[in-house]
Design a protein around this motif. Sequence first.
Motif, PDB file in Angstrom:
ATOM      1  N   LYS A  23     -24.851  40.861  48.728  1.00 12.06           N
ATOM      2  CA  LYS A  23     -24.593  41.376  49.108  1.00 12.06           C
ATOM      3  C   LYS A  23     -24.577  40.929  50.614  1.00 12.06           C
ATOM      4  O   LYS A  23     -23.810  39.975  51.804  1.00 12.06           O
ATOM      5  N   ALA A  24     -25.979  41.063  50.859  1.00 13.02           N
ATOM      6  CA  ALA A  24     -26.653  40.821  52.034  1.00 13.02           C
ATOM      7  C   ALA A  24     -27.180  38.954  52.770  1.00 13.02           C
ATOM      8  O   ALA A  24     -26.405  38.948  53.368  1.00 13.02           O
ATOM      9  N   MET A  25     -27.021  39.299  51.726  1.00 19.81           N
ATOM     10  CA  MET A  25     -26.665  36.873  51.882  1.00 19.81           C
ATOM     11  C   MET A  25     -25.464  36.472  52.105  1.00 19.81           C
ATOM     12  O   MET A  25     -25.425  35.210  53.388  1.00 19.81           O
ATOM     13  N   PHE A  26     -24.438  37.392  51.955  1.00 18.42           N
ATOM     14  CA  PHE A  26     -23.335  36.828  52.216  1.00 18.42           C
ATOM     15  C   PHE A  26     -22.799  36.946  53.223  1.00 18.42           C
ATOM     16  O   PHE A  26     -22.301  36.805  54.430  1.00 18.42           O
ATOM     17  N   ARG A  27     -23.271  38.526  53.802  1.00 17.23           N
ATOM     18  CA  ARG A  27     -23.360  39.081  55.319  1.00 17.23           C
ATOM     19  C   ARG A  27     -23.682  38.908  55.996  1.00 17.23           C
ATOM     20  O   ARG A  27     -23.038  38.054  57.173  1.00 17.23           O
ATOM     21  N   ASP A  28     -25.143  37.928  56.014  1.00 12.25           N
ATOM     22  CA  ASP A  28     -26.043  37.705  57.423  1.00 12.25           C
ATOM     23  C   ASP A  28     -25.891  36.341  58.067  1.00 12.25           C
ATOM     24  O   ASP A  28     -25.334  36.421  58.974  1.00 12.25           O
ATOM     25  N   PHE A 100     -22.855  30.957  43.456  1.00  9.05           N
ATOM     26  CA  PHE A 100     -23.761  31.222  43.427  1.00  9.05           C
ATOM     27  C   PHE A 100     -23.461  32.510  42.837  1.00  9.05           C
ATOM     28  O   PHE A 100     -21.979  33.033  42.698  1.00  9.05           O
ATOM     29  N   LEU A 101     -24.115  32.461  41.419  1.00 10.00           N
ATOM     30  CA  LEU A 101     -23.790  34.154  40.157  1.00 10.00           C
ATOM     31  C   LEU A 101     -24.576  35.191  40.733  1.00 10.00           C
ATOM     32  O   LEU A 101     -25.778  35.179  41.014  1.00 10.00           O
ATOM     33  N   GLU A 102     -24.223  36.386  40.341  1.00 13.80           N
ATOM     34  CA  GLU A 102     -25.148  37.707  40.624  1.00 13.80           C
ATOM     35  C   GLU A 102     -24.887  38.315  39.396  1.00 13.80           C
ATOM     36  O   GLU A 102     -23.476  39.003  39.321  1.00 13.80           O
ATOM     37  N   ILE A 103     -25.211  38.466  38.376  1.00 16.43           N
ATOM     38  CA  ILE A 103     -24.399  38.119  37.013  1.00 16.43           C
ATOM     39  C   ILE A 103     -26.097  39.384  35.845  1.00 16.43           C
ATOM     40  O   ILE A 103     -27.502  39.477  36.928  1.00 16.43           O
ATOM     41  N   VAL A 176     -33.940  38.118  50.465  1.00 12.55           N
ATOM     42  CA  VAL A 176     -33.032  37.431  50.941  1.00 12.55           C
ATOM     43  C   VAL A 176     -33.903  36.130  51.154  1.00 12.55           C
ATOM     44  O   VAL A 176     -33.403  34.671  51.150  1.00 12.55           O
ATOM     45  N   HIS A 177     -34.355  35.782  51.961  1.00  9.66           N
ATOM     46  CA  HIS A 177     -35.354  35.109  52.584  1.00  9.66           C
ATOM     47  C   HIS A 177     -36.270  33.652  51.489  1.00  9.66           C
ATOM     48  O   HIS A 177     -35.418  32.720  51.499  1.00  9.66           O
ATOM     49  N   ARG A 178     -36.649  33.970  50.400  1.00  9.37           N
ATOM     50  CA  ARG A 178     -37.166  33.574  49.420  1.00  9.37           C
ATOM     51  C   ARG A 178     -36.099  33.013  49.001  1.00  9.37           C
ATOM     52  O   ARG A 178     -36.331  31.557  48.433  1.00  9.37           O
ATOM     53  N   ILE A 179     -34.780  33.507  48.194  1.00  6.86           N
ATOM     54  CA  ILE A 179     -33.861  32.402  47.664  1.00  6.86           C
ATOM     55  C   ILE A 179     -33.641  31.735  48.616  1.00  6.86           C
ATOM     56  O   ILE A 179     -32.943  30.997  47.542  1.00  6.86           O
ATOM     57  N   GLU A 180     -33.063  31.744  49.924  1.00 11.35           N
ATOM     58  CA  GLU A 180     -33.008  30.672  50.826  1.00 11.35           C
ATOM     59  C   GLU A 180     -33.756  29.769  50.729  1.00 11.35           C
ATOM     60  O   GLU A 180     -33.710  28.353  50.301  1.00 11.35           O
ATOM     61  N   ARG A 181     -34.984  30.144  50.172  1.00  9.32           N
ATOM     62  CA  ARG A 181     -36.137  28.643  50.430  1.00  9.32           C
ATOM     63  C   ARG A 181     -36.073  28.096  49.095  1.00  9.32           C
ATOM     64  O   ARG A 181     -36.100  26.978  48.713  1.00  9.32           O
ATOM     65  N   ILE A 182     -35.809  28.939  47.875  1.00 14.39           N
ATOM     66  CA  ILE A 182     -35.706  28.212  46.990  1.00 14.39           C
ATOM     67  C   ILE A 182     -34.502  27.405  46.873  1.00 14.39           C
ATOM     68  O   ILE A 182     -34.566  26.070  46.505  1.00 14.39           O
ATOM     69  N   ILE A 183     -33.100  27.222  47.137  1.00 13.39           N
ATOM     70  CA  ILE A 183     -31.978  26.866  47.088  1.00 13.39           C
ATOM     71  C   ILE A 183     -32.248  25.630  48.125  1.00 13.39           C
ATOM     72  O   ILE A 183     -32.226  24.376  47.962  1.00 13.39           O
ATOM     73  N   GLU A 184     -32.909  25.773  49.227  1.00  5.52           N
ATOM     74  CA  GLU A 184     -33.699  24.914  50.526  1.00  5.52           C
ATOM     75  C   GLU A 184     -34.592  23.656  49.247  1.00  5.52           C
ATOM     76  O   GLU A 184     -33.834  22.316  49.142  1.00  5.52           O
TER      77      GLU A 184
END
Lengths: 206, 206
Positions: A23-28, A100-103, A176-184
Amino acid sequence: MTTRGMLIVLSGPSGVGKGTVRKAMFRDKKRDFVYSISMTTRKPRPGEVNGVDYYFCSKAQFEQEIANGGMLEYARYVDNYYGTPLKYVNQTLDAGKDVFLEIEVNGAMQVRKKCPDGVFIFLTPPDLSSLKKRITGRGSEDQKTIDKRMLKAVEEIKMMRQYDYAVVNDTIRNAVHRIERIIESEHLRVPRVITQYEKMIGVVKK
Amino acid sequence: MTTRGMLIVLSGPSGVGKGTVRKAMFRDKKRDFVYSISMTTRKPRPGEVNGVDYYFCSKAQFEQEIANGGMLEYARYVDNYYGTPLKYVNQTLDAGKDVFLEIEVNGAMQVRKKCPDGVFIFLTPPDLSSLKKRITGRGSEDQKTIDKRMLKAVEEIKMMRQYDYAVVNDTIRNAVHRIERIIESEHLRVPRVITQYEKMIGVVKK
């Protein structure tokens, strides 16, 4: 020609805070990837909106989808089904957009089999960085408590092995920061970009 | 117990700007990783300092190192040797620190064989994102020029296949940014962190 989107799967042990981080990822920020809304047979809770929080449906409808091969993954908890409809995921990926899946972990393992080139991120409990301390405690814990914690830690690490990345959820912001880095970074991986380069050359060759 | 450091290899076709990007990386910020200085038999140019720009040595010394198995990788250009001494790299990695190499493609392939778990980054020419445009030109190029460009592009892409990541050097700032992301993200990969978690549990088990 569009390059197929990337499937990003966030999972981890229950209670780790997957939903909060997602939720934070998509809110920010506005994201380049879209969240795939789950489908469920449980009743909406007050404030929950169909098509936003979940796709709410009947048990018969859900079982029909399963029978039709329409679920990317699903599970039954207590007396309700929860799952990811395949159609939306495929359409979005085909359109070149990341999904993006959250499961739950069981669902993630179903997805792993169907989409081995997805990016699988394991969210670890916030205190895993101090795992040893947590397990042994301050010397005040009895052997039974330590054994129980050990068992849980071992199970968690066994699950982690099935993933590409491990992200510690120490703070939501950090996670969130780490997940962003991974995706990039995953977008720069050669197996993901080589087709694009080859296509460009292929076009010229004709 | 210290986790072994990560080996980061930046390479790419000659003239792509590897040295410029590497210098910018270490000039801009204090880094968690160290640059492994190459050894060479060529004479120092004005302003070059031994142990900063290169380790300068004689041909006999260099050949002795090769004979002793002391080089991680090396190559001969014109009449001089260039290479990476193995000892410093190993000592640094053993101390748990990441090592950054900036080397030619042939050297990178030698390192790949010896350290398959390193992170191999291929720096692509600044205009590769507009590769197609560059190759076909504005319609003003003759077939010979197009063929030559095509051949070069194909060769570059073949090399890229051997790497983990492809980073476009459109601007130095962007390239540095992408390499930073890759390094951060690679540290979260399960194969790199799982040993650490297992060690923690192993320590407790005894």
